[in-house]
Scaffold this active site. Structure first.
Site, PDB file in Angstrom:
ATOM      1  N   ARG A  34       0.763  -1.341  -0.066  1.00 50.23           N
ATOM      2  CA  ARG A  34       0.035   0.070  -0.126  1.00 50.23           C
ATOM      3  C   ARG A  34       0.784   1.154  -0.065  1.00 50.23           C
ATOM      4  NH1 ARG A  34      -2.862  -4.011   1.968  1.00 50.23           N
ATOM      5  NH2 ARG A  34      -5.331  -3.869   2.271  1.00 50.23           N
ATOM      6  N   ASP A  56       5.851 -10.756  -3.197  1.00 51.03           N
ATOM      7  CA  ASP A  56       4.921 -10.132  -3.705  1.00 51.03           C
ATOM      8  C   ASP A  56       5.354  -8.450  -3.853  1.00 51.03           C
ATOM      9  OD1 ASP A  56       3.142 -12.050  -3.565  1.00 51.03           O
ATOM     10  OD2 ASP A  56       1.571 -11.146  -2.210  1.00 51.03           O
ATOM     11  N   ASN A 101       1.610 -13.792  -8.287  1.00 52.31           N
ATOM     12  CA  ASN A 101       0.534 -14.175  -7.835  1.00 52.31           C
ATOM     13  C   ASN A 101       0.182 -13.041  -6.737  1.00 52.31           C
ATOM     14  OD1 ASN A 101      -1.786 -15.769  -7.434  1.00 52.31           O
ATOM     15  ND2 ASN A 101      -0.826 -17.152  -6.157  1.00 52.31           N
ATOM     16  N   ARG A 131      -8.096 -16.132 -10.242  1.00 53.32           N
ATOM     17  CA  ARG A 131      -8.461 -15.097  -9.015  1.00 53.32           C
ATOM     18  C   ARG A 131      -9.493 -14.143  -9.603  1.00 53.32           C
ATOM     19  NH1 ARG A 131      -3.558 -14.098  -5.126  1.00 53.32           N
ATOM     20  NH2 ARG A 131      -5.274 -13.505  -3.589  1.00 53.32           N
ATOM     21  N   GLN A 179      -9.967  -6.581  -1.230  1.00 53.69           N
ATOM     22  CA  GLN A 179      -9.022  -5.629  -2.090  1.00 53.69           C
ATOM     23  C   GLN A 179      -9.679  -4.917  -3.348  1.00 53.69           C
ATOM     24  OE1 GLN A 179      -6.272  -9.007  -3.663  1.00 53.69           O
ATOM     25  NE2 GLN A 179      -5.377  -9.389  -1.496  1.00 53.69           N
ATOM     26  N   ASP A 322      -6.499 -14.727   6.974  1.00 51.41           N
ATOM     27  CA  ASP A 322      -5.214 -15.242   6.743  1.00 51.41           C
ATOM     28  C   ASP A 322      -4.570 -16.082   8.188  1.00 51.41           C
ATOM     29  OD1 ASP A 322      -4.914 -14.153   4.106  1.00 51.41           O
ATOM     30  OD2 ASP A 322      -3.962 -12.334   4.891  1.00 51.41           O
ATOM     31  N   LYS A 349      -8.150 -17.348  -2.796  1.00 49.91           N
ATOM     32  CA  LYS A 349      -6.870 -16.924  -2.464  1.00 49.91           C
ATOM     33  C   LYS A 349      -5.673 -17.297  -3.390  1.00 49.91           C
ATOM     34  CE  LYS A 349      -7.958 -14.102   1.115  1.00 49.91           C
ATOM     35  NZ  LYS A 349      -7.242 -12.672   1.181  1.00 49.91           N
ATOM     36  N   GLU A 350      -4.421 -17.662  -2.875  1.00 50.07           N
ATOM     37  CA  GLU A 350      -3.298 -18.206  -3.550  1.00 50.07           C
ATOM     38  C   GLU A 350      -3.747 -19.481  -4.092  1.00 50.07           C
ATOM     39  OE1 GLU A 350      -1.388 -15.006  -1.058  1.00 50.07           O
ATOM     40  OE2 GLU A 350      -3.080 -16.133  -0.878  1.00 50.07           O
ATOM     41  N   ARG A 353      -8.098 -22.405  -0.560  1.00 44.54           N
ATOM     42  CA  ARG A 353      -7.579 -22.816   0.677  1.00 44.54           C
ATOM     43  C   ARG A 353      -8.505 -23.716   1.493  1.00 44.54           C
ATOM     44  NH1 ARG A 353      -4.705 -16.838   2.261  1.00 44.54           N
ATOM     45  NH2 ARG A 353      -2.858 -17.463   1.466  1.00 44.54           N
ATOM     46  N   HIS A 394       2.100 -19.790   0.348  1.00 41.50           N
ATOM     47  CA  HIS A 394       3.110 -19.643   1.511  1.00 41.50           C
ATOM     48  C   HIS A 394       2.386 -19.852   2.926  1.00 41.50           C
ATOM     49  CE1 HIS A 394       1.173 -15.364   2.429  1.00 41.50           C
ATOM     50  NE2 HIS A 394       0.511 -15.901   1.176  1.00 41.50           N
ATOM     51  N   ARG A 395       1.142 -19.585   2.775  1.00 42.52           N
ATOM     52  CA  ARG A 395       0.482 -19.843   4.246  1.00 42.52           C
ATOM     53  C   ARG A 395       0.199 -21.521   4.487  1.00 42.52           C
ATOM     54  NH1 ARG A 395       0.525 -15.070   6.427  1.00 42.52           N
ATOM     55  NH2 ARG A 395      -0.335 -13.672   5.170  1.00 42.52           N
ATOM     56  N   LYS A 420       6.900 -15.472  -0.477  1.00 44.65           N
ATOM     57  CA  LYS A 420       5.978 -14.504  -0.849  1.00 44.65           C
ATOM     58  C   LYS A 420       5.699 -13.523   0.138  1.00 44.65           C
ATOM     59  CE  LYS A 420       1.067 -14.547  -2.053  1.00 44.65           C
ATOM     60  NZ  LYS A 420       0.812 -13.846  -3.259  1.00 44.65           N
TER      61      LYS A 420
END
Length: 434
Positions: A34, A56, A101, A131, A179, A322, A349-350, A353, A394-395, A420
């Site tokens: 941001r 990212d 991504n 997405r 977003q 998240d 999401k990525e 999930r 990543h998560r 990421k």
């Protein structure tokens, strides 16, 4: 900017039982991206501190440099001086920008690039083309933007022929991704007249909108809003303060804090606390509800898991999707079944999930039921060793590393996906688990 080239195929975590110590968090991805974009649009130069060096943020930084923004990074990327453009981007000819991504970068740049002049082609990795971006594009088209889908209707890649945005009144749905609203808010001051944004339906991930408003205010634009439903953005320009320091990443804080609760250890994370503007600090309250002792200072959070068992609690985690992934793994160590709902955004999401988390939780022995916006996890009597697929997410990698603290070996595939948001995750994890 340095690329992350080395991608080992897996990392093997041995059976672990302890987790203690102190860790300084990487800078927030959400704030870094941001601030990058707003500083690029702003008048003046700014020195940024505690930036996150990750995939990212690299994509966002490289995109802005391609648009003509001068960014000088320190050797370790922790600081940068950004020379603002003083307004929208004007680039002759056609510019092609690759964003991996990085969802925040794709959505916010799609909006910001409509403000100036030029032709811009935005694309990403294969998952980015799955997405959705339709709600944002529809809103921008209502404001006069010329945007076309290059492949699949409603999804990136997109082509933007920029000629400014009209302003006025616009609606956007709030139940797919916050977003979209963030993108509209960031570009709003440069519309041809003041912008009123009405959010239709439930707004998910509301704390991320508060975060956007906080960063905008730091650059001189104060947005009036009514209950996070109607937003009134005045015309104006961003003006850079001389300096801005990025908070530690509150989502990343969830992993060491949860690890302490699982391993009955004691961990302090540095970089976020009671003064944080990030919604994921609410993860601390989830830990308290589950039975851990949590103390919060101005810029630190400490979890003491030595007090006893983790209790099963049903939770609506719409505001912290998240960190909700970390809660799903915590549920493996609770004293009964847990339901987490309000997580419909996980689907876009990525990876999907909800499906991914369900599949990998079953591998370690859990019984799992899923719906469109919830997951119910019954912990196993005994955890099972497993090989965890991470889906280039990543998560998934960071969450499932915590399972090793239950005393079972866990193999994490494609561990470099943590680049990421938290490139040094495994180094920190290994150090605190000794």
């Amino acid at each position: 900017m340095e690329d992350f080239q080395f991608r080992p195929s897996f990392v093997q975590l041995s059976a672990l039982s302890s987790f203690n110590g102190e860790v300084r968090l990487p800078g927030s991805k959400s704030i870094t991206n941001r601030v990058f974009l707003i500083a690029a649009l702003a008048k003046g130069a700014i020195r940024l501190h505690n930036l996150l060096k990750s995939d990212d943020t690299r994509y966002m930084g490289e995109a802005l440099q391609k648009l003509g923004i001068k960014i000088e990074f320190s050797e370790d990327f922790s600081e940068a001086v950004v020379e603002g453009n003083g307004g929208p981007f004007t680039v002759p000819g056609k510019s092609e920008i690759f964003l991996g991504n990085a969802g925040t970068a794709m959505r916010s740049l799609t909006a910001a690039l409509t403000l100036g002049a030029g032709e811009f082609y935005l694309r990403g990795e294969e998952r980015m083309s799955e997405r959705p971006i339709r709600d944002l594009v529809d809103a921008l088209r209502m404001l006069g933007a010329d945007i076309e889908y290059e492949e699949t209707e409603g999804y990136p890649p997109v082509c933007i022929k920029a000629n400014g945005l009209n302003g006025g009144d616009v609606e956007v749905r709030g139940n797919i991704s916050s977003q979209y609203l963030t993108a509209l808010l960031i570009c709003a001051p440069y519309c041809k007249k003041p912008l009123h944004i009405h959010v239709v339906g439930e707004l998910i991930s509301a704390p991320y909108i508060e975060l956007t408003l906080d960063v905008m205010k730091a650059f001189g634009v104060d947005v009036r809003h009514e209950g996070l439903t109607d937003f009134y953005v005045p015309q104006g320009i961003y003006v850079s303060p001389s300096e801005y320091s990025v908070e530690g990443d509150a989502s990343s804080a969830s992993y060491p804090l949860a690890a302490a609760a699982i391993a009955k250890g004691k961990v302090r994370v540095l970089g976020v606390g009671s003064k944080s503007c990030q919604g994921d600090v609410a993860f601390a309250e989830v830990l308290r509800k589950m039975g851990a002792t949590v103390t919060i200072g101005p810029d630190w959070i400490e979890c003491d898991g030595t007090q006893g068992e983790l209790h099963a609690v049903d939770l609506n985690l719409n505001d912290i999707p998240d960190a909700a992934m970390t809660v799903a793994v915590l549920a493996l160590f609770a004293d009964g079944p847990m339901t987490i709902d309000g997580i419909a955004s996980w689907r876009v999401k990525e990876t999907d999930r909800i499906s991914a988390m369900s599949a990998e939780l079953r591998k370690v022995g859990a019984e799992v039921r899923e719906s469109n916006d919830s997951i119910t996890i019954t912990p196993p009597v005994k955890l099972q060793p497993a090989t965890i697929e991470t889906y280039n997410d990543h998560r998934m990698a960071m969450c499932f590393s915590l399972v090793a603290l239950g005393g079972v070996p866990i193999k994490i595939m494609d561990p470099a996906c943590v680049n990421k948001t938290y490139p040094h995750f495994f180094e920190d994890f290994n150090r605190l688990s000794k």
